[in-house]
Enzyme design. Sequence first.
Site, PDB file in Angstrom:
ATOM      1  N   TYR A  65      -4.149   0.093   9.867  1.00  0.00           N
ATOM      2  CA  TYR A  65      -3.923  -0.296   8.479  1.00  0.00           C
ATOM      3  C   TYR A  65      -2.505   0.069   8.047  1.00  0.00           C
ATOM      4  O   TYR A  65      -1.803  -0.736   7.434  1.00  0.00           O
ATOM      5  CB  TYR A  65      -4.946   0.396   7.584  1.00  0.00           C
ATOM      6  CG  TYR A  65      -4.827   0.031   6.117  1.00  0.00           C
ATOM      7  CD1 TYR A  65      -5.428  -1.118   5.620  1.00  0.00           C
ATOM      8  CD2 TYR A  65      -4.120   0.847   5.239  1.00  0.00           C
ATOM      9  CE1 TYR A  65      -5.330  -1.444   4.275  1.00  0.00           C
ATOM     10  CE2 TYR A  65      -4.002   0.521   3.895  1.00  0.00           C
ATOM     11  CZ  TYR A  65      -4.609  -0.619   3.417  1.00  0.00           C
ATOM     12  OH  TYR A  65      -4.501  -0.953   2.092  1.00  0.00           O
TER      13      TYR A  65
ATOM     14  N   SER B  87       0.856  -1.188   0.000  1.00  0.00           N
ATOM     15  CA  SER B  87       0.000   0.000   0.000  1.00  0.00           C
ATOM     16  C   SER B  87       0.894   1.241   0.000  1.00  0.00           C
ATOM     17  O   SER B  87       2.091   1.171   0.303  1.00  0.00           O
ATOM     18  CB  SER B  87      -0.872  -0.016   1.261  1.00  0.00           C
ATOM     19  OG  SER B  87      -1.467   1.236   1.514  1.00  0.00           O
TER      20      SER B  87
END
Length: 268
Positions: free
Chosen positions: A161, A148
């Site tokens: 996250y 990510s």
Amino acid sequence: MQSWFDLTGKTALVTGGGGVLGSAMAQALADHGARVVLLGRTREKLERAAQRIQARGGQTRWIQGDVTDAQSFRQALESIGDVHILVNAAGTILPEAMTGPGRSLFELSLEAMREVMDVNWMGTVIPSLLVARQFVARGGGVIINVASMSSFRPVTRNVAYSASKAALLNFTQWLAVHMAQHYSPGIRVNAIAPGFFLTEINRSLLVEPESGQLTARGQAIIAHTPMGRFGEPEELGGATVFLASDAARFITGIVIPVDGGHLAFSGV
């Protein structure tokens, strides 16, 4: 050179295969000849993704399984058989593990934070280690993890996250070196880092549900993406096929951003 990208005869296991990004990556692998197995928790999503792949002539099937449960994944793997390519695309975001309006740092749910870490971090570790046993016995195989933008720098509000994806990138690099040095240089481990794509788990954060207009967060993302838009799921396909194929046979331990220039942009 075209034959380098031919995945005929290979079986690709895609975790999170019913999701928006996972199914798009699976589609690209199937388009290049791989037999694709979609794994996830939700039967309906898996069925829809498999139908889309089959409609384009791809070979695919699906199986329910939990990437956070080693026994569940081991049972699924036994029913699949030989795997040549593993794509770890399972992931989650939980609002309770984010700060924001109505939730301060001190009101974060520790249970939700653990779940995010469990799915995004251990949900990559468990499949990787179990499938890698096959790769070691065979002397070759490919693991592609889904990192990510928050693997490189933490994204505001999204503490769990961001931490999980940073850990995933570190694990990708560690495992790539370990496999090459201790088992076989034919076992390659790499990652793809998507920029900002609209998926079922982040849409409400980026788009107002009633008006369809971008939220303030969505506007900030577009402003910091030089290409000026969100990514389309199928745009992950090229990097996926490349890393899975013989075209990348001397590549291990890297991460490829697919982000419209977001990572390169300083904001000025």
